[in-house]
Design an enzyme around this catalytic site. Structure first.
Site, PDB file in Angstrom:
ATOM      1  N   HIS A  97     -13.120   6.395 -14.643  1.00 23.47           N
ATOM      2  CA  HIS A  97     -14.149   5.767 -13.819  1.00 23.47           C
ATOM      3  C   HIS A  97     -13.888   5.916 -12.331  1.00 23.47           C
ATOM      4  CE1 HIS A  97     -16.700   4.767 -16.923  1.00 23.47           C
ATOM      5  NE2 HIS A  97     -16.953   3.489 -16.672  1.00 23.47           N
ATOM      6  N   ASP A 162     -15.156  -6.299 -10.485  1.00 29.45           N
ATOM      7  CA  ASP A 162     -16.538  -6.695 -10.789  1.00 29.45           C
ATOM      8  C   ASP A 162     -16.980  -6.178 -12.154  1.00 29.45           C
ATOM      9  OD1 ASP A 162     -16.557  -7.777  -8.312  1.00 29.45           O
ATOM     10  OD2 ASP A 162     -17.694  -6.162  -7.369  1.00 29.45           O
ATOM     11  N   GLU A 276     -17.739 -13.188  -2.775  1.00 25.79           N
ATOM     12  CA  GLU A 276     -18.019 -11.803  -2.393  1.00 25.79           C
ATOM     13  C   GLU A 276     -19.249 -11.811  -1.488  1.00 25.79           C
ATOM     14  OE1 GLU A 276     -18.117  -8.679  -5.273  1.00 25.79           O
ATOM     15  OE2 GLU A 276     -16.143  -9.153  -6.100  1.00 25.79           O
TER      16      GLU A 276
END
Ligand code: FAD
Length: 524
Positions: A97, A162, A276
């Site tokens: 990823h 996240d 955030e």
């Protein structure tokens, strides 16, 4: 002849063995005589799958993909390469990823780390008794699975990325940041022990007290010093539910002032468990999606009107979360109200959700589903992640969001949130910006390129952002960094470069590991 082939494969399956793979031209022939050879896949399907990553910005095929059953298999492969007269590159691949080819091994072997978890032995073990509970998780495990296993004991890791479908070894090789990092530091600061297979094929257990050089090197080590096969991660009691809010701002100075208050010692006592922030460029209200998993169409219409009224180039959201259990519902409501009273968001622009802890942590999964169904998940991702010193964040905003990107509307999202440096351990390989400031911001430009032209334009936009930082003296540091020359890497590591090179020579003298990072020229 066909019948013979069928019979042979039948017999080999019955015997529980794969047929030995065809040797790959670029790898030493002896490799295919080793006991681990049946775990090497040289067929085009396998190598093609390991030729690119989530970012789709780089393509380079390995000669083989290795499916280890145990860490000892990985050690055997690396030992063979390191002691061979013709060493070849080896790259552990978690979920692949990353987005600039960091998990690729052109001409070498990609280690499919996920194969480790496919055996019979459980590779997530929770130790719930005792004052300091922890989980031992295989480097190949997904954070999502770590969450499920720890929740059975009412516990969970303290810091989350996240997105949870990333591997433990993959995020620990970077840092692993998210909205809880202001309290507990990045994921790497919450690890107490590692098992690592070094670049010489040695299997080493390390911690702050034992083989500490390797422990500190591997955390944030971009895969350069060894393959993480197990991490001991601290746990905390898991809450059941989460009050999740987004607060909208049109004034960036108010937005950052409130964010910094929320991560301060004062607010940490009574405030959010997670902080955030996001930036939404104006044009995206007109041209972007009409609803999102968080905002309804009417929310977005209101926000769009706010953007026009305020004539701001962007709307900023603080995203905060407060954890609670059913028996503390009343007090969490009061706590939230008292906290919101101290903030200066646009009056009335509070958007709330009340969800389970798992729904909250796994929230990006919902976005993934939406993007997948629209066919825009598996597209090129020219992402740029930066750490910006607190003192220059408003200059960055002026130059980038109110300047370079003012009239832009790239597909994707922009994150912007502060963290405290005292929660990071500077002895680890992971880098933060200048030592003089306590707070720095993570700014993530998470673009999706929907056409070939987009790729080019977004790459140009990223370059302009980096140029702007260089020209205006904003000392930004890339997170999940990408540099194409060793000079670039030396500048990136700054005073740490000497130590990084020394540790590389010690733990991976042939420069075999994770060549896709392009930090050290491969001797292979
Ligand atoms: P890979 O991409 O497979 O590998 C990354 C690098 O680490 C490669 O160099 C590889 O060789 C090396 N590596 C892999 N496994 C090991 C191992 N076991 N031991 C040693 N080296 C290894 N990051 C954050 O910090 N916070 C976020 O909130 C966040 N959100 C994300 C959301 C999405 C949708 C995506 C795609 C990425 C996100 N990331 C985030 C980035 C992510 O942490 C990195 O891309 C990470 O490298 C991905 O893990 P992976 O398992 O896919 O690693």
């Amino acid at each position: 002849f066909a019948a013979l082939v069928l019979l042979t494969s039948f017999l080999s399956v019955v015997a529980g063995q794969r047929l030995r793979p065809l040797p790959a031209a670029g790898l030493p022939g002896d490799l295919f005589g080793l006991g681990i050879a049946s775990r090497l896949h040289t067929d085009l399907n396998s190598t093609a799958r390991a030729s690119t990553d989530f970012g789709q910005m780089v393509k380079a095929a390995p000669e083989a993909v290795f499916h280890p059953r145990t860490p000892a298999d990985i050690a055997a492969l690396i030992r063979f390469s390191a002691s061979s007269p013709a060493p070849f590159p080896v790259a552990p691949r978690g979920q692949g990823h990353s987005w600039r080819g960091q998990s690729l091994a052109p001409g070498g072997v990609v280690v499919d780390m996920r194969s480790l978890g496919r055996g019979h032995r459980a590779r997530i073990n929770v130790s719930a008794a005792g004052a300091e509970p922890y989980v031992d998780a295989g480097g190949e495990q997904l954070w999502n699975d770590v969450l499920r296993a720890t929740l059975k004991h009412g516990l969970a890791p303290r810091v989350w990325t996240d997105y949870l479908r990333l591997t433990v070894g993959g995020t620990l090789s970077n840092a692993g940041i998210g909205g809880q990092a202001f309290r507990h530091g990045p994921q790497i600061a919450n690890v107490d022990e590692l098992d690592v297979v070094t670049g010489t094929g040695e299997m080493v257990t390390c911690s702050r007290d034992m083989n500490s050089d390797l422990f500190l090197a591997a955390l944030g080590g971009l895969g350069q010093f060894g393959v993480i096969t197990r991490a001991r991660i601290r746990l905390e009691p898991a809450p059941k539910r989460v009050h999740w809010v987004r607060l909208a701002y049109s004034d960036v100075a108010m937005f950052t002032k409130d964010q910094e208050f929320l991560i301060s010692d004062q607010a940490r006592q009574v405030g959010f468990n997670y902080v955030e922030g996001q930036v939404q460029l104006n044009r995206s209200f007109v041209e972007g999606p009409k609803s999102t998993p968080f905002f309804s169409t009417s929310d977005l219409n209101r926000l769009s009107r706010l953007a026009s009224r305020a004539q701001s180039a962007a709307i900023y959201y603080i995203e905060g979360a407060m954890y609670y259990n059913e028996d503390t519902t009343a007090s969490v409501d009061q706590k939230m109200e008292a906290l919101l009273d101290q903030l200066s968001f646009e009056p009335g622009f509070v958007f709330t959700k009340d969800v389970t802890y798992v729904q909250f942590l796994d929230r990006v999964r919902e976005e993934e589903k939406v993007l997948r169904s629209a066919g825009v998940w598996e597209v090129p991702h020219p992402w740029l992640n930066l750490f910006i010193p607190r003192s220059r964040i408003l200059d960055f905003d002026t130059g980038v969001f109110k300047g370079l990107l003012r009239d832009a509307n790239p597909a994707g999202i922009i994150l912007m949130y502060p963290m405290n440096k005292d929660r990071w351990d500077n002895r680890m390989t992971a880098m933060t910006p200048t030592d003089d400031e306590e707070v720095f911001y993570a700014v993530s430009l998470l673009w999706s390129a929907l056409s070939v032209d987009d790729v080019e334009q977004l790459e140009k936009a990223n370059e302009s952002v980096l140029d702007l930082c260089a020209q205006t003296g904003i000392e930004c540091k890339q997170y999940l960094p990408h540099h194409t020359s060793q000079d670039g890497w030396q500048r990136y590591f700054g005073a740490k470069w000497g130590k990084v090179a020394e540790l590389k020579a010690q733990y991976d003298p042939q420069a075999i590991l994770s060549p896709g990072q392009k930090i050290f020229p491969s001797r292979a």
